[in-house]
Design an enzyme around this catalytic site. Structure first.
Site, short mmCIF file in Angstrom:
data_model
loop_
_atom_site.label_atom_id
_atom_site.label_comp_id
_atom_site.label_asym_id
_atom_site.label_seq_id
_atom_site.Cartn_x
_atom_site.Cartn_y
_atom_site.Cartn_z
N LYS A 122 -2.83 6.55 1.89
CA LYS A 122 -2.63 7.08 3.16
C LYS A 122 -1.85 8.34 2.96
O LYS A 122 -0.74 8.50 3.65
CB LYS A 122 -1.93 6.10 4.20
CG LYS A 122 -3.26 5.33 4.83
CD LYS A 122 -2.47 4.19 5.90
CE LYS A 122 -3.27 4.41 7.36
NZ LYS A 122 -4.43 4.03 7.55
N GLU B 193 -16.65 5.93 4.34
CA GLU B 193 -15.90 5.33 5.53
C GLU B 193 -16.31 6.04 6.79
O GLU B 193 -17.16 7.02 6.86
CB GLU B 193 -14.41 5.93 5.41
CG GLU B 193 -13.55 5.08 4.28
CD GLU B 193 -12.26 4.99 4.33
OE1 GLU B 193 -11.88 4.73 5.25
OE2 GLU B 193 -11.65 5.40 3.21
N ARG C 265 0.91 -1.28 -0.07
CA ARG C 265 0.11 0.13 0.04
C ARG C 265 0.69 1.25 -0.03
O ARG C 265 0.44 2.21 -0.75
CB ARG C 265 -1.00 -0.06 1.38
CG ARG C 265 -1.95 1.01 1.20
CD ARG C 265 -3.04 0.86 2.38
NE ARG C 265 -2.47 0.86 3.85
CZ ARG C 265 -3.01 0.64 4.75
NH1 ARG C 265 -4.54 0.00 4.49
NH2 ARG C 265 -2.63 0.64 6.04
C1 LIG Z 1 -5.85 3.33 7.80
C2 LIG Z 1 -7.12 3.76 7.35
C3 LIG Z 1 -8.14 2.76 7.34
C4 LIG Z 1 -7.84 1.32 8.16
O1 LIG Z 1 -6.82 0.59 7.29
P1 LIG Z 1 -6.11 -0.52 8.12
O2 LIG Z 1 -5.09 -0.94 7.17
O3 LIG Z 1 -7.27 -1.60 8.60
O4 LIG Z 1 -5.63 0.04 9.54
C5 LIG Z 1 -9.23 2.89 6.87
N1 LIG Z 1 -9.63 4.22 6.47
C6 LIG Z 1 -8.67 5.18 6.27
C7 LIG Z 1 -8.91 6.60 5.73
C8 LIG Z 1 -7.46 4.82 6.66
O5 LIG Z 1 -6.53 5.95 6.90
#
Ligand SMILES: *Cc1c(COP(=O)(O)O)cnc(C)c1O
Length: 365
Positions: A212, A248, A110
């Site tokens: 991210k 989300e 990722r």
């Molecule tokens: C990090 C994150 C998640 C969750 O991802 P994981 O890999 O399960 O920790 C979900 N939504 C957003 C916006 C994030 O930044």
């Protein structure tokens, strides 16, 4: 035993420092943290990893150093134009005594996808994994005892070189630091109350919601604070085009269950592809559930039998109520839903190797 640091070891003279948020270590290397009062907050640890890469060149080999402040040009790309991304994962003690990571290759992948989107050099998988493992190992005394929490691992990749125009920085830094964190919910999962926002969006098509990117998070702070002030735990974001499909919950992925079918919003580029989300989907399928990735109309979610959200920090968080406009829906009588409970128990059991890890998700540091 590593990871054990009884509260009794707190010495009187460490209290003033503890009060101002500085953690002290005693001589035998046990951290003086009271593992039982850990929350999801930053605690400084001993060591951090750092590597740099010049634009157009290869990554230099990284190195470990004491945890310290960074020295950055005021013109660094990251603080001027937000060229940066982060990752988040947990290292924790497993039942077999090993410290294990959960699917770290997924975080590595990722981060590479995010790097490409943000014009930064991707960190090779092996380098990413070695950096994470090394940083955990050199901070091993900060890993809480089993069941008391985890060592949260925070890899960062950002434009550290100076640049005045809006363009990729001439130099990039890959850094890994760690912080011990407690279980997100003390005394089990408490169902949260959420409000659907008709005012704010987290991401739009063609933007950076699917990676991210650090810049995705500051715009959510005010909406989240406003919701908390009004008694909600977080807000639910709808899609920015139709204003009706759930995307989300704050920075966590959404699930709902209706007539035994588990649904989660499909990945359209505006939703962050969570490692926990993927794990819950695979786990649920292996248990015989039908799992769908689809557009979830907010009205479908309001009529669902159960809703929950997932992410590394909380693992799984049950949703007690959702408010949208003048409609308020309570799920499972405000109690933790059965599917959320089952997924939480199964996933945390695998993460701590309390059951055989049939998916090969855990990796020793
Ligand atoms: C990090 C994150 C998640 C969750 O991802 P994981 O890999 O399960 O920790 C979900 N939504 C957003 C916006 C994030 O930044």
């Amino acid at each position: 035993m590593p990871g054990e640091s009884p509260a009794e070891s707190l010495k009187a003279e460490s209290f003033p420092l503890a009060l101002i948020g500085v953690r002290v270590l005693n001589r035998d290397g046990d951290s003086e943290l009271d593992w039982d009062s850990l929350t999801f907050s930053f605690t400084q640890t001993d060591r951090m990893y750092m590597a740099t890469c010049k634009q157009g060149e290869e990554w230099q080999s990284g190195f470990m150093q004491d945890f310290q402040n960074l020295s950055l040009s005021p013109a660094a790309g990251v603080i001027n134009y937000g060229q940066g991304l982060f990752e988040g994962m947990k290292a924790q003690y497993a039942e077999d005594g090993n410290v294990v990571l959960f699917r770290p290759s997924d975080n590595a992948r990722r981060s590479r996808e995010g790097a490409r989107r943000l014009g930064m050099p991707p960190v090779p998988e092996e380098m990413f994994l070695n950096a994470v493992k090394m940083t955990v190992k050199e901070n091993i005394r900060w890993v809480p005892p089993i069941g008391k929490g985890a060592l949260y691992v925070r890899p960062l990749l950002f434009g550290s070189g100076a640049i005045l125009g809006v363009a990729p920085a001439p130099e990039f830094t890959f850094l890994v630091y760690v912080s011990p964190v407690g279980p997100y919910f003390k005394g089990g999962i408490t169902p949260t109350s959420l409000r659907v926002s008709d005012e704010f969006h987290r991401a739009a098509p063609g933007g950076s919601g699917g990676v991210k990117a650090i810049g995705n998070y500051a715009p959510g702070m005010v909406p989240s604070k406003m919701a908390k002030k009004e008694g909600y735990s977080e807000i639910i974001y709808l899609d920015a085009v139709n204003h009706k499909y759930i995307e989300e919950v704050g920075a966590a992925n959404f699930f709902c269950v209706k007539n035994g079918i588990i649904s989660t919003p499909e990945l359209t580029g505006t939703i962050l592809p969570g490692v926990t989300r993927a794990s819950v989907m695979e786990l649920a399928e292996s248990k015989g559930y039908e799992v769908r990735e689809e557009k979830i109309d907010v009205d479908y979610a309001l009529d669902a039998d159960e809703c929950f959200c997932v992410g590394t920090a909380a693992v799984i968080s049950s949703i007690g109520t959702i408010e949208h406009g003048d409609r308020v829906v309570e799920y499972c009588g405000g109690e933790v839903g059965p599917v959320a409970m089952e997924m939480y128990d199964s996933l945390t059991a695998i993460q701590q190797r309390r059951v055989p890890d049939q998916f090969n998700w855990t990796v020793e540091v």
